[in-house]
Design a protein around this motif. Sequence first.
Motif, PDB file in Angstrom:
ATOM      1  N   LEU A  27       0.842  -1.200   0.000  1.00 53.26           N
ATOM      2  CA  LEU A  27       0.000   0.000   0.000  1.00 53.26           C
ATOM      3  C   LEU A  27       0.877   1.249   0.000  1.00 53.26           C
ATOM      4  N   LEU A  28       1.999   1.192   0.728  1.00 55.23           N
ATOM      5  CA  LEU A  28       2.902   2.347   0.778  1.00 55.23           C
ATOM      6  C   LEU A  28       3.439   2.666  -0.610  1.00 55.23           C
ATOM      7  N   ILE A  29       3.910   1.626  -1.322  1.00 51.57           N
ATOM      8  CA  ILE A  29       4.453   1.847  -2.668  1.00 51.57           C
ATOM      9  C   ILE A  29       3.357   2.415  -3.577  1.00 51.57           C
ATOM     10  N   SER A  30       2.122   1.909  -3.433  1.00 55.27           N
ATOM     11  CA  SER A  30       1.023   2.417  -4.256  1.00 55.27           C
ATOM     12  C   SER A  30       0.772   3.891  -3.981  1.00 55.27           C
ATOM     13  N   VAL A  31       0.736   4.257  -2.687  1.00 54.37           N
ATOM     14  CA  VAL A  31       0.447   5.652  -2.337  1.00 54.37           C
ATOM     15  C   VAL A  31       1.592   6.561  -2.787  1.00 54.37           C
ATOM     16  N   ILE A  32       2.835   6.082  -2.659  1.00 50.44           N
ATOM     17  CA  ILE A  32       3.965   6.915  -3.094  1.00 50.44           C
ATOM     18  C   ILE A  32       3.901   7.118  -4.606  1.00 50.44           C
TER      19      ILE A  32
ATOM     20  N   GLY B 247      -9.535  15.923  -1.223  1.00 51.32           N
ATOM     21  CA  GLY B 247      -8.354  15.439  -1.927  1.00 51.32           C
ATOM     22  C   GLY B 247      -7.954  14.033  -1.542  1.00 51.32           C
ATOM     23  N   VAL B 248      -8.217  13.669  -0.270  1.00 56.86           N
ATOM     24  CA  VAL B 248      -7.785  12.352   0.182  1.00 56.86           C
ATOM     25  C   VAL B 248      -8.506  11.247  -0.596  1.00 56.86           C
ATOM     26  N   VAL B 249      -9.741  11.539  -1.065  1.00 60.05           N
ATOM     27  CA  VAL B 249     -10.484  10.548  -1.847  1.00 60.05           C
ATOM     28  C   VAL B 249      -9.770  10.275  -3.164  1.00 60.05           C
ATOM     29  N   TRP B 250      -9.289  11.356  -3.814  1.00 61.89           N
ATOM     30  CA  TRP B 250      -8.564  11.162  -5.075  1.00 61.89           C
ATOM     31  C   TRP B 250      -7.303  10.362  -4.852  1.00 61.89           C
ATOM     32  N   LEU B 251      -6.578  10.700  -3.743  1.00 59.86           N
ATOM     33  CA  LEU B 251      -5.333   9.972  -3.471  1.00 59.86           C
ATOM     34  C   LEU B 251      -5.608   8.487  -3.287  1.00 59.86           C
ATOM     35  N   VAL B 252      -6.669   8.174  -2.515  1.00 65.50           N
ATOM     36  CA  VAL B 252      -6.985   6.765  -2.260  1.00 65.50           C
ATOM     37  C   VAL B 252      -7.382   6.073  -3.557  1.00 65.50           C
ATOM     38  N   LEU B 253      -8.164   6.751  -4.399  1.00 68.51           N
ATOM     39  CA  LEU B 253      -8.583   6.134  -5.665  1.00 68.51           C
ATOM     40  C   LEU B 253      -7.372   5.857  -6.556  1.00 68.51           C
ATOM     41  N   LYS B 254      -6.442   6.830  -6.616  1.00 64.56           N
ATOM     42  CA  LYS B 254      -5.255   6.628  -7.457  1.00 64.56           C
ATOM     43  C   LYS B 254      -4.402   5.481  -6.910  1.00 64.56           C
TER      44      LYS B 254
ATOM     45  N   LEU C 195       3.814  10.730  -6.291  1.00 71.38           N
ATOM     46  CA  LEU C 195       4.915  11.257  -7.094  1.00 71.38           C
ATOM     47  C   LEU C 195       4.558  11.395  -8.563  1.00 71.38           C
ATOM     48  N   PHE C 196       3.733  10.475  -9.087  1.00 70.86           N
ATOM     49  CA  PHE C 196       3.517  10.464 -10.524  1.00 70.86           C
ATOM     50  C   PHE C 196       2.079  10.769 -10.939  1.00 70.86           C
ATOM     51  N   LEU C 197       1.123  10.579 -10.039  1.00 71.39           N
ATOM     52  CA  LEU C 197      -0.275  10.797 -10.434  1.00 71.39           C
ATOM     53  C   LEU C 197      -0.899  11.975  -9.691  1.00 71.39           C
ATOM     54  N   GLY C 198      -0.091  12.937  -9.294  1.00 73.84           N
ATOM     55  CA  GLY C 198      -0.655  14.193  -8.800  1.00 73.84           C
ATOM     56  C   GLY C 198      -1.297  14.152  -7.428  1.00 73.84           C
ATOM     57  N   GLY C 199      -0.963  13.179  -6.600  1.00 72.88           N
ATOM     58  CA  GLY C 199      -1.406  13.178  -5.202  1.00 72.88           C
ATOM     59  C   GLY C 199      -2.878  13.474  -5.006  1.00 72.88           C
ATOM     60  N   TRP C 200      -3.170  14.585  -4.312  1.00 66.78           N
ATOM     61  CA  TRP C 200      -4.559  14.862  -3.932  1.00 66.78           C
ATOM     62  C   TRP C 200      -5.332  15.614  -5.008  1.00 66.78           C
ATOM     63  N   TYR C 201      -4.716  15.950  -6.166  1.00 64.67           N
ATOM     64  CA  TYR C 201      -5.442  16.709  -7.188  1.00 64.67           C
ATOM     65  C   TYR C 201      -6.414  15.815  -7.943  1.00 64.67           C
ATOM     66  N   SER C 202      -7.565  16.369  -8.288  1.00 62.98           N
ATOM     67  CA  SER C 202      -8.528  15.590  -9.068  1.00 62.98           C
ATOM     68  C   SER C 202      -8.093  15.618 -10.526  1.00 62.98           C
ATOM     69  N   PRO C 203      -8.462  14.589 -11.306  1.00 63.23           N
ATOM     70  CA  PRO C 203      -7.996  14.526 -12.699  1.00 63.23           C
ATOM     71  C   PRO C 203      -8.518  15.668 -13.562  1.00 63.23           C
ATOM     72  N   VAL C 204      -9.522  16.435 -13.075  1.00 63.55           N
ATOM     73  CA  VAL C 204     -10.044  17.534 -13.886  1.00 63.55           C
ATOM     74  C   VAL C 204      -9.771  18.874 -13.218  1.00 63.55           C
TER      75      VAL C 204
END
Lengths: 337, 201
Positions: A243-248, A276-283, A252-261
Amino acid sequence: MFETLFWQVAKIWAVLIPLFLAVAYFTYAERRVIGHMQDRRGPNRVGYRGLLQPIADALKLLFKEITIPTQANRALFVIAPTMAIMPSLAAWAVIPFDQGWAIADINAGLLYILAMTSLGVYGLLLAGWASNSKYALLGTLRSAAQIISYEIAMGFALVGVLMAAGTMSLTGIVEAQAGPVWNWFWLPLLPLFLVYWIAGVAETNRAPFDVAEGESEIVAGFHVEYSGMAFAVFFLAEYANMLLISVIAATLFLGGWYSPVAGLPVLGPALAWVPGVVWLVLKAAIFAFCYLWFRATFPRYRYDQIMRLGWKVLIPVTVVWLVVLTGFAYTGLGPWF
Amino acid sequence: MEQVIFYIFAAVLLFAGAMVITVRNPVHAALFLVLAFFNAAILWVLAGAEFLGIALVVIYVGAVMVLFLFVLMMLDINVAPLREGFARYLPVGALVAALMAAQLGGVILAEQAGLTGGMIPAPSGETNNIQVLGALLYTAYVYPFEIAGAILLVAIVAAIALTLRPVQRGRYQRIGEQLATSKRERLRIVKMKPRGGGAEQ
């Protein structure tokens, strides 16, 4: 002083409790998802649709006897599971879950992450050596060599992120990716993103790089002598690391807490209410799902092929892309400067 | 508060350092060395050098000591011969210790002796010390930095050259050929005519 101490401890628990729940249900998700990929149902008996299965598993492991082999080095044998789980929990301290939502937003966040992920190998080393068992020692040697090798490629991938963002602070890295999906680092750093992801799978000793456990050759690798809760702690550490590697990767690469739009004319304000935490968890969930998908799809790599991939393919790719990035930074070209 | 934390970790550091040279089992000694490195890193972070502290953990704890342990675990070390000749090596050890103590004293007393030419100015409040370190390494100290890099490169090449054995004749994997194979070379589909009336019917 005690008030700040109280709030620090409260923040730590606010991260750890959801993390432990996520780990428990990640194991459940793994069994269900792989079950469906293999045309089975997976666990569906305990509770509604098997939702209480992880709790039943934890209780079972809790009440099992912990055996210590007579020839084992007792002190190190007992301390090894703690050494395995400590770094995989400590690394969560610097993850920004939303703007300003981090336990410790330190300047050297990226370096701290690298330091903590490189400490995880001690749990494995100690477990394998202290068990005094040949299978455990074989698993330890394999996984230690593998982790050391892939750490280099992973470190280089992180250097690329550092060059693109111009800061080591994780909050700063996410803020450098502000905007919609094409502003995130996965696009300009695509080779490094892939290298990071492959190295992340190898670092956590997961399929297809799971020679350290290799059930069909060395039974279960480094934790073959562990039982009951001591085994469960290794299990927890492995899943917390995934889970740590996924969140990192998401940070680092999918914009953390920013929404895709984020920042788009109509869609951006329409989805601004989502925290924002919802976007991070989804990513992060995308990567976590890929972990399970890989396990159900790929056969295990041969050991020399793993080493070849790490040293002769991934490291040259990262070095070349670092040179390209330097060129971008020097000439001012590129979409993110 | 910070002083209390400093003394706690400094005490653990001294204890770990003493254990490294007194403990019997080499693997335990290596692990105490890891503990000592870790506490040294904590002291550096406390002193405001977070880059150096974390770099110490990444390099020494995360890589060098892992390889050390790796080798120690492969060897079957007999402890008794290692402990012989303590008195014989004592003078050399004492000399090295005295030299190191003199160097430490030199660093501490340098300020009083007026040797402050090489002192790096303390980072100002706005920039963090990673940025200051990076800027100084690539501007003021670029030649020492490059020379250190070249020396390390030579050491790596030398280490590889020393351990490189001539390619063994006989069995080794030709990865290129393995990857270049196609289905036609490896797989043969045989059509079997079904036999009437098998044993399982």
